[in-house]
Design a protein around this motif. Sequence first.
Motif, PDB file in Angstrom:
ATOM      1  N   VAL A   1      -4.497  -8.040  -9.918  1.00  0.00           N
ATOM      2  CA  VAL A   1      -3.264  -8.152  -9.139  1.00  0.00           C
ATOM      3  C   VAL A   1      -2.509  -9.380  -9.625  1.00  0.00           C
ATOM      4  N   SER A   2      -1.251  -9.193 -10.001  1.00  0.00           N
ATOM      5  CA  SER A   2      -0.394 -10.303 -10.436  1.00  0.00           C
ATOM      6  C   SER A   2       0.816 -10.383  -9.528  1.00  0.00           C
ATOM      7  N   MET A   3       1.324 -11.576  -9.337  1.00  0.00           N
ATOM      8  CA  MET A   3       2.511 -11.775  -8.504  1.00  0.00           C
ATOM      9  C   MET A   3       3.516 -12.619  -9.265  1.00  0.00           C
ATOM     10  N   ARG A   4       4.782 -12.215  -9.231  1.00  0.00           N
ATOM     11  CA  ARG A   4       5.856 -12.967  -9.886  1.00  0.00           C
ATOM     12  C   ARG A   4       6.947 -13.288  -8.871  1.00  0.00           C
ATOM     13  N   GLY A   5       7.448 -14.507  -8.935  1.00  0.00           N
ATOM     14  CA  GLY A   5       8.505 -14.908  -8.015  1.00  0.00           C
ATOM     15  C   GLY A   5       9.371 -15.993  -8.621  1.00  0.00           C
ATOM     16  N   ASP A   6      10.566 -16.162  -8.071  1.00  0.00           N
ATOM     17  CA  ASP A   6      11.457 -17.199  -8.577  1.00  0.00           C
ATOM     18  C   ASP A   6      11.131 -18.538  -7.936  1.00  0.00           C
ATOM     19  N   SER A   7      11.981 -19.546  -8.176  1.00  0.00           N
ATOM     20  CA  SER A   7      11.656 -20.915  -7.753  1.00  0.00           C
ATOM     21  C   SER A   7      11.623 -21.080  -6.234  1.00  0.00           C
ATOM     22  N   ALA A   8      12.177 -20.117  -5.492  1.00  0.00           N
ATOM     23  CA  ALA A   8      12.099 -20.206  -4.030  1.00  0.00           C
ATOM     24  C   ALA A   8      10.661 -20.112  -3.544  1.00  0.00           C
ATOM     25  N   PHE A   9       9.764 -19.550  -4.368  1.00  0.00           N
ATOM     26  CA  PHE A   9       8.368 -19.380  -3.993  1.00  0.00           C
ATOM     27  C   PHE A   9       7.473 -20.436  -4.649  1.00  0.00           C
ATOM     28  N   TYR A  10       8.113 -21.487  -5.148  1.00  0.00           N
ATOM     29  CA  TYR A  10       7.394 -22.616  -5.739  1.00  0.00           C
ATOM     30  C   TYR A  10       6.846 -23.466  -4.595  1.00  0.00           C
ATOM     31  N   ASN A  11       5.684 -23.071  -4.103  1.00  0.00           N
ATOM     32  CA  ASN A  11       5.099 -23.678  -2.916  1.00  0.00           C
ATOM     33  C   ASN A  11       3.588 -23.758  -3.138  1.00  0.00           C
ATOM     34  N   THR A  12       3.029 -24.946  -3.068  1.00  0.00           N
ATOM     35  CA  THR A  12       1.605 -25.118  -3.379  1.00  0.00           C
ATOM     36  C   THR A  12       0.709 -24.396  -2.378  1.00  0.00           C
ATOM     37  N   GLU A  13       1.160 -24.245  -1.149  1.00  0.00           N
ATOM     38  CA  GLU A  13       0.376 -23.495  -0.164  1.00  0.00           C
ATOM     39  C   GLU A  13       0.240 -22.032  -0.597  1.00  0.00           C
ATOM     40  N   PHE A  14       1.368 -21.463  -1.072  1.00  0.00           N
ATOM     41  CA  PHE A  14       1.338 -20.090  -1.568  1.00  0.00           C
ATOM     42  C   PHE A  14       0.383 -19.965  -2.755  1.00  0.00           C
ATOM     43  N   MET A  15       0.465 -20.932  -3.675  1.00  0.00           N
ATOM     44  CA  MET A  15      -0.340 -20.860  -4.904  1.00  0.00           C
ATOM     45  C   MET A  15      -1.830 -20.971  -4.610  1.00  0.00           C
ATOM     46  N   ASP A  16      -2.199 -21.882  -3.721  1.00  0.00           N
ATOM     47  CA  ASP A  16      -3.612 -22.011  -3.345  1.00  0.00           C
ATOM     48  C   ASP A  16      -4.125 -20.723  -2.708  1.00  0.00           C
ATOM     49  N   TYR A  17      -3.318 -20.141  -1.837  1.00  0.00           N
ATOM     50  CA  TYR A  17      -3.743 -18.902  -1.172  1.00  0.00           C
ATOM     51  C   TYR A  17      -3.959 -17.789  -2.196  1.00  0.00           C
ATOM     52  N   MET A  18      -3.014 -17.623  -3.121  1.00  0.00           N
ATOM     53  CA  MET A  18      -3.133 -16.546  -4.100  1.00  0.00           C
ATOM     54  C   MET A  18      -4.311 -16.781  -5.046  1.00  0.00           C
ATOM     55  N   HIS A  19      -4.561 -18.035  -5.405  1.00  0.00           N
ATOM     56  CA  HIS A  19      -5.695 -18.325  -6.283  1.00  0.00           C
ATOM     57  C   HIS A  19      -7.013 -17.942  -5.601  1.00  0.00           C
ATOM     58  N   HIS A  20      -7.135 -18.270  -4.316  1.00  0.00           N
ATOM     59  CA  HIS A  20      -8.370 -17.955  -3.593  1.00  0.00           C
ATOM     60  C   HIS A  20      -8.496 -16.451  -3.342  1.00  0.00           C
ATOM     61  N   GLU A  21      -7.369 -15.727  -3.358  1.00  0.00           N
ATOM     62  CA  GLU A  21      -7.391 -14.272  -3.204  1.00  0.00           C
ATOM     63  C   GLU A  21      -7.525 -13.567  -4.546  1.00  0.00           C
ATOM     64  N   ASP A  22      -7.754 -14.333  -5.606  1.00  0.00           N
ATOM     65  CA  ASP A  22      -7.927 -13.797  -6.959  1.00  0.00           C
ATOM     66  C   ASP A  22      -6.668 -13.051  -7.427  1.00  0.00           C
ATOM     67  N   ILE A  23      -5.520 -13.631  -7.150  1.00  0.00           N
ATOM     68  CA  ILE A  23      -4.231 -13.093  -7.601  1.00  0.00           C
ATOM     69  C   ILE A  23      -3.663 -14.029  -8.659  1.00  0.00           C
ATOM     70  N   GLN A  24      -3.285 -13.480  -9.790  1.00  0.00           N
ATOM     71  CA  GLN A  24      -2.639 -14.290 -10.813  1.00  0.00           C
ATOM     72  C   GLN A  24      -1.157 -14.421 -10.464  1.00  0.00           C
ATOM     73  N   TYR A  25      -0.688 -15.650 -10.335  1.00  0.00           N
ATOM     74  CA  TYR A  25       0.720 -15.858  -9.970  1.00  0.00           C
ATOM     75  C   TYR A  25       1.494 -16.437 -11.150  1.00  0.00           C
ATOM     76  N   TYR A  26       2.774 -16.075 -11.200  1.00  0.00           N
ATOM     77  CA  TYR A  26       3.701 -16.562 -12.227  1.00  0.00           C
ATOM     78  C   TYR A  26       4.991 -16.906 -11.495  1.00  0.00           C
ATOM     79  N   ILE A  27       5.207 -18.180 -11.264  1.00  0.00           N
ATOM     80  CA  ILE A  27       6.325 -18.624 -10.432  1.00  0.00           C
ATOM     81  C   ILE A  27       7.167 -19.622 -11.207  1.00  0.00           C
ATOM     82  N   ARG A  28       8.452 -19.440 -11.156  1.00  0.00           N
ATOM     83  CA  ARG A  28       9.343 -20.377 -11.851  1.00  0.00           C
ATOM     84  C   ARG A  28       9.350 -21.715 -11.125  1.00  0.00           C
TER      85      ARG A  28
END
Length: 425
Positions: free
Chosen positions: A208-235
Amino acid sequence: MIQSIFNFDNINFNGGNISCDGGSILLLSFLKKYNLLSSLDDIPFNDTRRLPKYSNSDIVTQIVLRNLLGYFNQADQMTLVDDPLLSQCINACSQPTLSRFFDRVNMKTNMTIKEHIQRLGCDYVNRHVENIILDVDSTKTQTHGHQEASAYIYHYGVNGYHPMMINEYNTKLLLSSNFRTGAAYSSNGFINELKKVLAHLDRKGKTVSMRGDSAFYNTEFMDYMHHEDIQYYIRAKSYEKIQNMIIEHLEDNGIDYLNYTNQESYYGEIEYSPKSLSTPCRYVFKVFPAQDKQLTMFPVIYCIITNDMKRSCEDICDFYEERGNSENFTKELKDDFNGDNVGHHDFEKNCFQFMISSLCYNFYHLFRILVLEGKDQKIRMNTFRNKYQKIAVKVIRHARRIILSFSSAYRYKKKFLKYYQKLQN
């Protein structure tokens, strides 16, 4: 040269039982074959009527079918009533009955439809997609006048609502359609929406991969996705510290940033991690010359933060840039399914209207995937309407039989018959 026969002696609208929506039988047959409308029966409403002629599920079905066929105004309800073909398929109510129906809409109504949208998209993705790509983005729905919960959205410079969408990139399907007030920030409620989507997804053995723009540049979001085994790509947001580190990296590699005129882009990464981020990440950047349309004399830099430790910098940037195509999915929702038009004062009524547009969007894309073939699998809804729906047909009733007689000059009759026979099997 136009022939003299162009000078007609008379025109009238007494042609008889002729419909301009002959191709609607494809969509109607699809909905019937896969029993997609049955889920509308359990939608709750504030209904105090006694012995109603039309149930709420009947009226919702009519609204869905009308939206799919491209009739978005309440006044278009009479098309369903009077059309010789559509009236055979749909037991349509009057326009005043439809107007009163919206008074029975409430929050539970919208939450139930939203769940249907999620389940519809996720069920297909679970069966057919191995590498799930979630593209999240916010958009605007412009309002006019004093509409409840609308506000001025500075990013767009208009008054309106601020919905958030999560699409699955491979299928174009909506996995979440969150209609929010105009005061909501772009990423408000993202984690809650993502949790609901993940609850419906079967991720066993899948990526599962997730992509978002700079509005989703939030460390809380990134930590959650990492622990859920989601690869994120955020500007990453254009913080001065990050920009300076990238320029310093370029200088260390013998590249003069101010005079960078290479036609080929430069890819690299810097060692940086926000203090509030507790999981490992990479900052990958891309430098490319300013285009003619950009009013700047310096090269363009953009940076992506990701927890993908395997792909090259160029592959990560290319993968992120594909996200631009998903913005066209939202554009289709708004342009082809009337998702950009909400005409009620009450927020819940406007939310219902948006949810119907989102549901119809998923219905069409399931139809596109399961029924259409070849180049037709890439067409948008409006193109489908022009190509396959808006066909003149004569409705002939004879000996308890109904016959549809299409024009012999119809250009796509072979494909049309192929799709229709496919739906009858």
